[in-house]
Design an enzyme around this catalytic site. Structure first.
Site, PDB file in Angstrom:
ATOM      1  N   CYS A 141       6.456  -3.536  -1.869  1.00 29.91           N
ATOM      2  CA  CYS A 141       7.010  -2.221  -2.021  1.00 29.91           C
ATOM      3  C   CYS A 141       8.274  -2.324  -2.826  1.00 29.91           C
ATOM      4  O   CYS A 141       8.935  -3.273  -3.087  1.00 29.91           O
ATOM      5  CB  CYS A 141       7.176  -1.605  -0.487  1.00 29.91           C
ATOM      6  SG  CYS A 141       5.763  -1.756   0.464  1.00 29.91           S
ATOM      7  N   ARG A 142       8.772  -1.274  -2.931  1.00 29.53           N
ATOM      8  CA  ARG A 142      10.239  -0.972  -3.541  1.00 29.53           C
ATOM      9  C   ARG A 142      10.993  -0.171  -2.503  1.00 29.53           C
ATOM     10  O   ARG A 142      10.617   0.862  -2.261  1.00 29.53           O
ATOM     11  CB  ARG A 142      10.182  -0.391  -5.012  1.00 29.53           C
ATOM     12  CG  ARG A 142       9.257  -1.405  -6.029  1.00 29.53           C
ATOM     13  CD  ARG A 142       9.918  -2.495  -6.579  1.00 29.53           C
ATOM     14  NE  ARG A 142       9.904  -3.843  -5.789  1.00 29.53           N
ATOM     15  CZ  ARG A 142      10.270  -4.770  -5.828  1.00 29.53           C
ATOM     16  NH1 ARG A 142      10.954  -4.968  -7.018  1.00 29.53           N
ATOM     17  NH2 ARG A 142      10.049  -5.843  -5.221  1.00 29.53           N
TER      18      ARG A 142
END
Length: 229
Positions: A2-3
């Site tokens: 994810c970010r």
């Protein structure tokens, strides 16, 4: 993977933090520049922030961020001095509903996890918002106490050596981040500090936090500690 990103400082709109930067979370949802595992983050998104009264507010979705016209319409009108946002690339086998999208909430903290961990090494808890690995890990961190987050991460990593355990948290007064498998970067600006999985632009003032480090942002500034020292 994810970010994610966190902001602590003067109020900024959610659009300024999430949608507008040239390499911000919106762009990172379909074209991340530094992501080591996975090509996109199209399995949902979430934004959490503290309102004027200090209450935690969240907006989460299982849709790709780039396809959410409602959020794009409202984000310029919502502002906060404490924000935690994330775009999701789901771990295989994990649920795809919005309850599995960060940020998670517990005891006044917003939490996001970038990585994966075996749920078998995490204790069962009714506080988890989802059965996904990130939600269970977030609940475990809250139960152990955020002040012990470095020890909690080390213990989980010892039980699951293949885990990636980058964490980002805020309670509106602090940002706390752990790099464990991926880096974070931070940017000190005149009106606040941003901490993110990757820089949202090419400003040379971004500073990379190496792996296996703890970063804390509070009224005293930015503090980075080597967890293996």
């Amino acid at each position: 993977m994810c970010r994610h990103l966190a902001w602590l400082g003067a109020p900024r709109t959610l659009a300024q933090l999430v949608l507008d930067p040239p390499s911000g979370l919106l762009t990172q949802s379909y074209a991340p520049r530094r992501q080591k595992r996975g090509l996109m983050n199209a399995d949902g998104w979430g934004v959490g922030f503290l309102d004027d009264a200090g209450a935690v507010r969240r907006w989460r979705s299982s849709r790709p961020l780039w396809g959410d016209a409602s959020f794009a319409s409202v984000a310029p009108a919502l502002s906060s001095g404490a924000v935690l946002a994330a775009v999701r690339s789901a771990t295989p086998g994990m649920p795809m509903d919005e309850s599995a999208a960060a940020p998670f909430e517990g005891d006044g903290w917003l939490l996001s996890h970038n990585g994966r961990v075996s749920r078998e090494v995490l204790p069962a808890t009714r506080r988890a918002e989802s059965v996904c690995d990130s939600a269970v890990l977030a609940a475990h961190v809250v139960e152990q106490g955020v002040e012990h987050v470095a020890d909690t991460v080390a213990a989980v990593a010892a039980a699951d050596p293949d885990a990636y355990l980058n964490l980002l948290l805020t309670d509106g007064r602090r940002i706390v981040g752990v790099t464990w498998g991926d880096e974070l970067s931070y940017l000190e600006l005149p009106d606040g500090v941003a901490v993110a999985s990757e820089p949202w632009d090419d400003d040379p003032r971004w500073v990379d936090v190496p792996d296996h480090h703890l970063i804390t942002v509070d009224s005293g500034g930015v503090h980075v500690t080597d967890l293996e020292a």
